[in-house]
Scaffold this motif. Structure first.
Motif, PDB file in Angstrom:
ATOM      1  N   VAL A 396      20.794  57.583  39.454  1.00 20.96           N
ATOM      2  CA  VAL A 396      21.374  56.043  39.326  1.00 20.96           C
ATOM      3  C   VAL A 396      22.782  56.260  39.950  1.00 20.96           C
ATOM      4  N   LYS A 397      23.048  55.422  40.665  1.00 26.44           N
ATOM      5  CA  LYS A 397      24.414  55.407  41.206  1.00 26.44           C
ATOM      6  C   LYS A 397      25.040  53.913  41.157  1.00 26.44           C
ATOM      7  N   ILE A 398      26.136  53.989  40.498  1.00 32.23           N
ATOM      8  CA  ILE A 398      26.779  52.727  40.376  1.00 32.23           C
ATOM      9  C   ILE A 398      28.542  52.645  40.966  1.00 32.23           C
ATOM     10  N   LEU A 399      28.625  51.724  41.862  1.00 34.61           N
ATOM     11  CA  LEU A 399      29.915  51.526  42.426  1.00 34.61           C
ATOM     12  C   LEU A 399      30.675  50.612  41.691  1.00 34.61           C
ATOM     13  N   ALA A 400      31.764  50.721  41.510  1.00 34.83           N
ATOM     14  CA  ALA A 400      32.740  49.625  40.528  1.00 34.83           C
ATOM     15  C   ALA A 400      34.098  49.650  41.421  1.00 34.83           C
ATOM     16  N   ALA A 425      21.246  43.547  38.211  1.00 38.23           N
ATOM     17  CA  ALA A 425      21.420  42.250  38.773  1.00 38.23           C
ATOM     18  C   ALA A 425      21.948  41.302  37.786  1.00 38.23           C
ATOM     19  N   VAL A 426      21.489  41.637  36.563  1.00 34.75           N
ATOM     20  CA  VAL A 426      21.880  40.375  35.407  1.00 34.75           C
ATOM     21  C   VAL A 426      23.431  40.768  35.126  1.00 34.75           C
ATOM     22  N   ALA A 427      23.778  41.825  34.901  1.00 35.00           N
ATOM     23  CA  ALA A 427      25.065  42.436  34.718  1.00 35.00           C
ATOM     24  C   ALA A 427      25.981  41.908  35.818  1.00 35.00           C
ATOM     25  N   MET A 428      25.659  42.143  36.885  1.00 38.18           N
ATOM     26  CA  MET A 428      26.385  41.809  38.345  1.00 38.18           C
ATOM     27  C   MET A 428      26.732  40.269  38.335  1.00 38.18           C
ATOM     28  N   GLU A 429      25.444  39.450  37.916  1.00 39.81           N
ATOM     29  CA  GLU A 429      25.573  38.113  37.991  1.00 39.81           C
ATOM     30  C   GLU A 429      26.657  37.663  37.072  1.00 39.81           C
ATOM     31  N   TYR A 430      26.728  38.284  35.998  1.00 39.35           N
ATOM     32  CA  TYR A 430      27.877  37.648  35.025  1.00 39.35           C
ATOM     33  C   TYR A 430      29.243  38.546  35.174  1.00 39.35           C
ATOM     34  N   LYS A 431      29.444  39.058  36.248  1.00 38.71           N
ATOM     35  CA  LYS A 431      30.738  39.809  36.729  1.00 38.71           C
ATOM     36  C   LYS A 431      30.931  41.163  35.605  1.00 38.71           C
ATOM     37  N   ALA A 432      29.982  41.893  35.193  1.00 45.76           N
ATOM     38  CA  ALA A 432      30.229  42.690  34.242  1.00 45.76           C
ATOM     39  C   ALA A 432      30.904  43.992  34.865  1.00 45.76           C
ATOM     40  N   SER A 433      31.643  44.619  34.102  1.00 45.16           N
ATOM     41  CA  SER A 433      32.428  45.890  34.428  1.00 45.16           C
ATOM     42  C   SER A 433      31.384  47.221  34.241  1.00 45.16           C
ATOM     43  N   ALA A 434      31.792  48.157  34.655  1.00 45.66           N
ATOM     44  CA  ALA A 434      31.018  49.442  34.473  1.00 45.66           C
ATOM     45  C   ALA A 434      31.142  49.836  32.733  1.00 45.66           C
ATOM     46  N   ILE A 451      21.038  54.257  33.796  1.00 49.11           N
ATOM     47  CA  ILE A 451      22.028  53.308  33.681  1.00 49.11           C
ATOM     48  C   ILE A 451      23.299  53.290  33.089  1.00 49.11           C
ATOM     49  N   LYS A 452      22.955  53.446  31.814  1.00 45.02           N
ATOM     50  CA  LYS A 452      24.300  53.532  30.817  1.00 45.02           C
ATOM     51  C   LYS A 452      24.934  54.573  31.076  1.00 45.02           C
ATOM     52  N   GLU A 453      24.338  55.669  31.447  1.00 45.03           N
ATOM     53  CA  GLU A 453      25.220  57.071  31.590  1.00 45.03           C
ATOM     54  C   GLU A 453      25.935  57.073  33.020  1.00 45.03           C
ATOM     55  N   ALA A 454      25.271  56.339  34.216  1.00 42.47           N
ATOM     56  CA  ALA A 454      25.941  56.001  35.363  1.00 42.47           C
ATOM     57  C   ALA A 454      27.175  55.160  35.187  1.00 42.47           C
ATOM     58  N   ALA A 455      26.994  54.227  34.302  1.00 42.61           N
ATOM     59  CA  ALA A 455      27.960  53.188  34.072  1.00 42.61           C
ATOM     60  C   ALA A 455      29.248  54.067  33.445  1.00 42.61           C
ATOM     61  N   LYS A 456      28.796  54.732  32.621  1.00 40.26           N
ATOM     62  CA  LYS A 456      29.920  55.495  31.810  1.00 40.26           C
ATOM     63  C   LYS A 456      30.575  56.392  32.797  1.00 40.26           C
ATOM     64  N   ALA A 457      29.811  57.212  33.653  1.00 39.26           N
ATOM     65  CA  ALA A 457      30.409  57.900  34.745  1.00 39.26           C
ATOM     66  C   ALA A 457      31.296  57.144  35.590  1.00 39.26           C
ATOM     67  N   ALA A 458      31.036  56.053  35.849  1.00 35.74           N
ATOM     68  CA  ALA A 458      31.861  55.084  36.802  1.00 35.74           C
ATOM     69  C   ALA A 458      33.094  54.857  36.178  1.00 35.74           C
ATOM     70  N   TRP A 459      32.826  54.272  34.804  1.00 36.89           N
ATOM     71  CA  TRP A 459      34.125  53.866  33.967  1.00 36.89           C
ATOM     72  C   TRP A 459      35.154  54.773  33.691  1.00 36.89           C
ATOM     73  N   ASP A 460      34.634  55.881  33.088  1.00 38.88           N
ATOM     74  CA  ASP A 460      35.879  56.748  32.568  1.00 38.88           C
ATOM     75  C   ASP A 460      35.481  58.516  32.982  1.00 38.88           C
ATOM     76  N   GLY A 461      34.161  58.512  33.762  1.00 41.88           N
ATOM     77  CA  GLY A 461      33.887  59.744  34.417  1.00 41.88           C
ATOM     78  C   GLY A 461      33.544  60.808  33.318  1.00 41.88           C
ATOM     79  N   LYS A 462      32.860  60.123  32.338  1.00 38.16           N
ATOM     80  CA  LYS A 462      32.408  61.180  31.060  1.00 38.16           C
ATOM     81  C   LYS A 462      31.295  60.731  30.844  1.00 38.16           C
TER      82      LYS A 462
END
Length: 466
Positions: A396-400, A425-434, A451-462
């Motif tokens: 999973v790859k997330i771009l933020a 898609a739901v998260a992005m519809e509501y302008k969610a952050s990583a 998805i949760k882990e990729a989001a954390k990687a995008a948010w704080d790199g950990k």
């Protein structure tokens, strides 16, 4: 007979538009030139291809993976005619379900070719040659698309075929040459590779799925190559010839050298083109663009104010769910509502295995738009659920957004990616952050944890499990 809305075409866009319009109190008619409803998607596209993909996946697992799960079976064999028969049964059930929905929602169905007499009258030419004309205050063009080809290729529908014929072959090819490394070519190539065919994909671009994120294309090609599909990217096809039961495909590689491929079938999967033939658009002045797509405004209204167009016949991704959303938008607009559609949030899916799914922007798009971004990536191999099922390929790859942390794009290669992408898609519809996505508790063990882990990687790199 007079209607509030007349829909020409009963594919996903057309029949959904008809249902929604009827729900909102409109008197609706739908015109379909074929004997069954549902258009390309239901009859010769989405539904039958998924049926064959599922059947071939079961066979592939039985041959290659059952032993690892401690399941011993006799050497599995393919009953291809039964597999095709099952596919046909699913199509029949689905088209029958659409007919039921038309009856349930009091939508009048007319069988025949619909063409404009003028802006409010549509002539229906039936298969027996008889004609009937109906009137519509508003008319929706939902005639979809047909397989495209290259000008020098002669499709004989026997050995040189399109996706339509590939879904109803009488035998498994020995060597299937696929021209085009997009969704259709890869899905049908996967079907026949799993069933024992040699498959070679010839793609003009320098990567398969050329409109998707580069990392996704690279990973998918690696996985499909491991499954035995051969690839010739950066190859421009110059000729396709049939000699008896043999098909010869000639191409030029990036060094301008001629390469020759020989097989018993050639699938031409170079995309699709809008279908407007026989509509009589010239009788009403509906404008087309250079690609023969119907021109529409933000309300999907054509150059003729009471005529609308949706789906593959207009610009944009040729996806069934995109057409459905547009059908709803037009029906609600005509009922006085204020619907909206965000084209950036329409997911794209490739039903290979592993599946591929994406929503939002790719890295290349963000770069070209000058948007500063950060990336979070997590391997499916690191998930307990993936190891349990044996589906360890992909990520999973997330771009933020680098400054706001808003999620701008999500790209998945992995098991059940087609279903997982909707969380994004739901998260992005509501302008969610990583960070928002990273802080949501996900069930364990599930594929969605990636998805949760990729989001954390995008948010704080950990990420926690990498």
């Amino acid at each position: 007979m007079k209607y509030d809305i007349v829909v020409i075409g009963s594919g996903p866009g057309g029949y959904i538009a008809a249902i929604r319009a009827s729900q909102l109190g409109k008197k609706v008619a739908i015109i379909e030139k074929y004997a069954t409803l549902g258009g390309t998607c239901t009859n010769v596209g989405c539904i039958p291809s998924k049926a064959l993909l599922d059947s071939s996946h079961h066979f592939y697992d039985a041959v290659n993976h059952f032993d690892a799960h401690g399941i011993t079976v006799e050497t599995p064999k393919v009953d291809f005619s039964k597999m095709v028969e099952r596919k046909a049964g699913i199509v029949e059930t689905t088209t029958g379900g659409i007919k039921y929905l038309m009856d349930k929602n009091s939508v009048d169905v007319f069988e025949g070719l619909g063409s404009f007499v003028d802006a409010t009258h549509v002539k229906i030419t039936k298969n027996d040659g008889s004609e009937e004309t109906i009137e519509g205050t508003n008319i929706i063009i939902a005639t979809g698309s047909k397989p495209a080809s290259l000008p020098f290729i002669s499709i004989d529908k026997e050995r040189i075929i399109t996706s339509t014929e590939a879904l109803k072959l009488k035998e498994i090819p020995k060597h299937l040459i696929v021209i085009g490394g997009g969704v259709i070519g890869l899905e049908l190539g996967s079907v026949y590779k799993r069933l024992g065919a040699d498959v070679t994909v010839v793609e003009y671009a320098d990567k398969i799925t050329p409109t998707m994120d580069a990392d996704v294309s690279k990973e998918l090609q690696k996985v499909l190559k491991k499954q035995g599909i051969k690839f010739a990217v950066s190859h421009g096809v110059t000729a396709v010839e049939r000699k008896g039961n043999e098909v010869i495909v000639k191409a030029t590689d990036k060094k301008d050298r001629e390469v020759v491929f020989t097989g018993d079938y050639c699938l031409v999967a170079v995309g699709r083109k809008p279908f407007t033939q026989g509509l009589g658009l010239e009788n009403v002045g509906v404008q087309l663009n250079k690609r023969n797509q119907v021109e529409v405004n933000e309300h999907l209204q054509t150059s003729v104010s009471n005529i609308y167009a949706i789906g593959d016949v207009i610009t944009g991704a040729m996806l069934a769910h995109k057409a459905e959303e547009e059908g709803v938008v037009v029906a609600e607009h005509l009922a006085g509502q204020k619907p909206h559609i965000d084209y950036n949030l329409i997911p794209g899916v490739v039903y290979t295995w592993p599946e591929v799914a994406a929503v939002g922007k790719t890295e290349d798009q963000l770069k070209s738009e000058g948007i500063t971004y950060k990336t979070g990536k997590f391997s499916m191999r690191a998930l307990g659920r993936s190891r349990a099922s044996g589906d360890i390929d992909g990520f999973v790859k997330i771009l933020a957004d680098k400054n706001t942390d808003e999620i701008l794009g999500v790209h998945i290669v992995g098991a059940r990616a087609a279903d997982l992408i909707m969380e994004a898609a739901v998260a992005m519809e509501y302008k969610a952050s990583a960070e928002d996505l990273a802080r949501i508790c996900h069930g364990h063990p599930t594929y969605s944890e990636a998805i949760k882990e990729a989001a954390k990687a995008a948010w704080d790199g950990k990420p926690l499990n990498a």
